[in-house]
Design an enzyme around this catalytic site. Structure first.
Site, PDB file in Angstrom:
ATOM      1  N   ARG A 196      38.443  27.503  20.729  1.00 37.30           N
ATOM      2  CA  ARG A 196      38.947  28.924  21.019  1.00 37.30           C
ATOM      3  C   ARG A 196      39.733  29.165  22.139  1.00 37.30           C
ATOM      4  O   ARG A 196      39.827  30.370  22.730  1.00 37.30           O
ATOM      5  CB  ARG A 196      37.479  29.782  21.090  1.00 37.30           C
ATOM      6  CG  ARG A 196      36.727  29.750  20.056  1.00 37.30           C
ATOM      7  CD  ARG A 196      35.612  30.465  20.070  1.00 37.30           C
ATOM      8  NE  ARG A 196      34.749  29.671  20.626  1.00 37.30           N
ATOM      9  CZ  ARG A 196      33.954  28.882  20.518  1.00 37.30           C
ATOM     10  NH1 ARG A 196      33.938  28.050  19.245  1.00 37.30           N
ATOM     11  NH2 ARG A 196      32.972  27.922  21.338  1.00 37.30           N
TER      12      ARG A 196
ATOM     13  N   LYS B 299      53.876  48.103  17.189  1.00 39.11           N
ATOM     14  CA  LYS B 299      55.041  47.369  17.607  1.00 39.11           C
ATOM     15  C   LYS B 299      55.034  47.114  19.224  1.00 39.11           C
ATOM     16  O   LYS B 299      55.320  45.875  19.590  1.00 39.11           O
ATOM     17  CB  LYS B 299      56.432  47.973  17.203  1.00 39.11           C
ATOM     18  CG  LYS B 299      57.577  47.382  17.612  1.00 39.11           C
ATOM     19  CD  LYS B 299      57.609  45.605  16.930  1.00 39.11           C
ATOM     20  CE  LYS B 299      58.684  44.860  18.013  1.00 39.11           C
ATOM     21  NZ  LYS B 299      60.079  45.316  17.602  1.00 39.11           N
TER      22      LYS B 299
ATOM     23  N   CYS C  89      62.511  42.392  23.636  1.00 41.51           N
ATOM     24  CA  CYS C  89      61.443  42.755  23.217  1.00 41.51           C
ATOM     25  C   CYS C  89      60.287  42.722  24.352  1.00 41.51           C
ATOM     26  O   CYS C  89      59.768  43.714  24.689  1.00 41.51           O
ATOM     27  CB  CYS C  89      60.988  42.043  22.024  1.00 41.51           C
ATOM     28  SG  CYS C  89      62.141  42.575  20.540  1.00 41.51           S
TER      29      CYS C  89
END
Length: 407
Positions: free
Chosen positions: A241, A201, A255
């Site tokens: 890419r 996480k 977060c």
């Protein structure tokens, strides 16, 4: 029955989701005002689909309390800040919640930590509490880490559709908890060990932070040499890419702006790129301040009181202000003695949280000459024409007007 502990941005929708899918749930929070609000039939923050989910959960029988319940399943979803000096996780809320659970839980109960935690947090802080209360982990109490993976603004959808990670000491317990989450989660649910789940996480959010930092550093480089960072990114992203993100005024939320610090604090000397990314992103509000001062000079705006900051939340179309770049910038402005002079407005923040805060867009615009778009709420994107006579510092490349400036 599940006792969900912590009814904030993660705990509340999680509790509602379980309840609305046929599981008996009691939601617990120490905040009496919050619990009273929920028991009065009102949600405590705005979120797409939350009102409907709340209605279904209440109809299914969810209850809210300040008390912990004796049951066989606990889900702890409390905040996990970091120490701003050591950069290590501050596990005080998790510790307090687990201690309270231990006072009421029976033998055989499972304690699931949903809060985002640094690798080793359960070993360092949670296991000792359980053992101090005379329980044998794996026999009397089962420990699980099931980190949330949702974003404000799309919580309800992501709760149902995002994949999940379940970390457990034993495969059997992991599979049991997996079945519980599968009552509503339609994404893939992966079972692993606890430490891997903890690390995974934190790594996910750190990856995002580093990619944002690259875009923000690129913006600073291009500004220093008068190049258009947005055009450069647009062209570079034509490479099959390459996928560079867009720069912005900083990184907020609980977060991306917090989790990478856990790794910096726990692995000093090793998390070098992570530390650099954190410094870059934390430095963006100061960079925006410099842009404001330069634009004021260029346009002979001498009164800081005629500058307006649009947006207080950390991202668009939510009411979540945690770690928001605007709040970070207002803190920085204290050095310049101008924090209480600038005007501030956000359509999602109903209460006064800062000085000179407005609650009406028209009045806000009437009282300023320079608007700094800190958050790209739908409201400002739909009212660009109202900015045509203003000087605009657009921190998100969404406004194209004669007097608009970019980062």
């Amino acid at each position: 029955m599940i006792n969900v502990v912590g009814l904030g941005y993660i705990g509340l929708p999680t509790a509602l989701m379980f309840a609305s899918h046929g599981i008996e749930v009691v939601g617990t929070d120490y905040n009496k005002e919050l619990v009273d609000t929920l028991n009065a039939g009102k949600t405590t923050f705005e979120e797409e689909g939350l009102e409907e989910l709340f209605f279904h959960a209440v109809k299914a029988g969810i209850t809210f309390s300040n008390e912990y319940i004796s049951t066989d399943m606990y889900i702890v979803a409390v905040p996990t800040p970091y120490n701003k000096f050591s950069k290590k996780i501050d596990a005080c809320y998790v510790v307090a919640a687990v201690k309270s659970v231990m006072e009421v839980c029976p033998k055989g109960a499972t304690v699931v930590i949903e809060s985002t935690i640094s690798p080793g947090t359960i070993d360092k802080f949670v296991r000792p509490i359980i053992e101090e209360n005379g329980f044998i982990i794996g026999e009397d109490i089962n420990l699980v880490h099931a980190p949330e993976r949702i974003i404000p603004g799309n919580m309800v959808y992501e709760l149902k559709h995002n994949s999940r990670t379940i970390g457990a000491d034993s495969r059997e317990i992991g599979e049991t908890v997996k079945k519980l989450y599968a009552s509503f989660c339609e994404g893939e649910i992966i079972v692993t060990d606890i430490r891997t789940a903890e690390m995974t996480k934190v790594v996910e959010n750190t990856f995002r932070d580093i990619n944002i930092a690259f875009a923000n550093e690129l913006a600073k480089i291009c500004r220093s040499d008068n190049m258009d960072v947005y055009e450069i990114i647009r062209i570079a992203n034509h490479h099959p890419r390459v996928n560079i993100l867009s720069p912005g005024p900083g990184v907020g939320g609980h977060c991306i702006s917090v989790d990478p610090w856990f790794l910096v604090g726990d692995y000093p000397g090793l998390a070098n790129i992570i530390l650099a990314a954190r410094k870059i992103n934390d430095g963006m509000p100061e960079f925006v301040l410099e842009r404001i001062y330069n634009i004021m000079k260029e346009n002979n705006v001498t009164d800081v009181g005629r500058v307006g900051l649009y947006g207080l939340t950390y991202k668009e179309d939510v009411d979540d202000m945690r770690e928001s770049p605007t709040l970070q910038m207002l803190e920085n402005m204290e050095k310049h003695l101008s924090q209480n002079l600038v005007k501030v407005y956000d359509p999602f923040i109903k209460n006064d949280v800062v000085a000179n805060q407005y609650h009406d867009l028209e009045k806000f615009l009437n009282d300023i000459d320079l608007i700094v778009v800190m958050v790209k709420h739908s409201e400002i994107r739909e009212n660009v024409e109202k900015l045509k006579d203003k000087i605009v510092l657009d921190c998100h490349n969404i406004i194209d007007l004669p007097k608009s400036y970019k980062l």
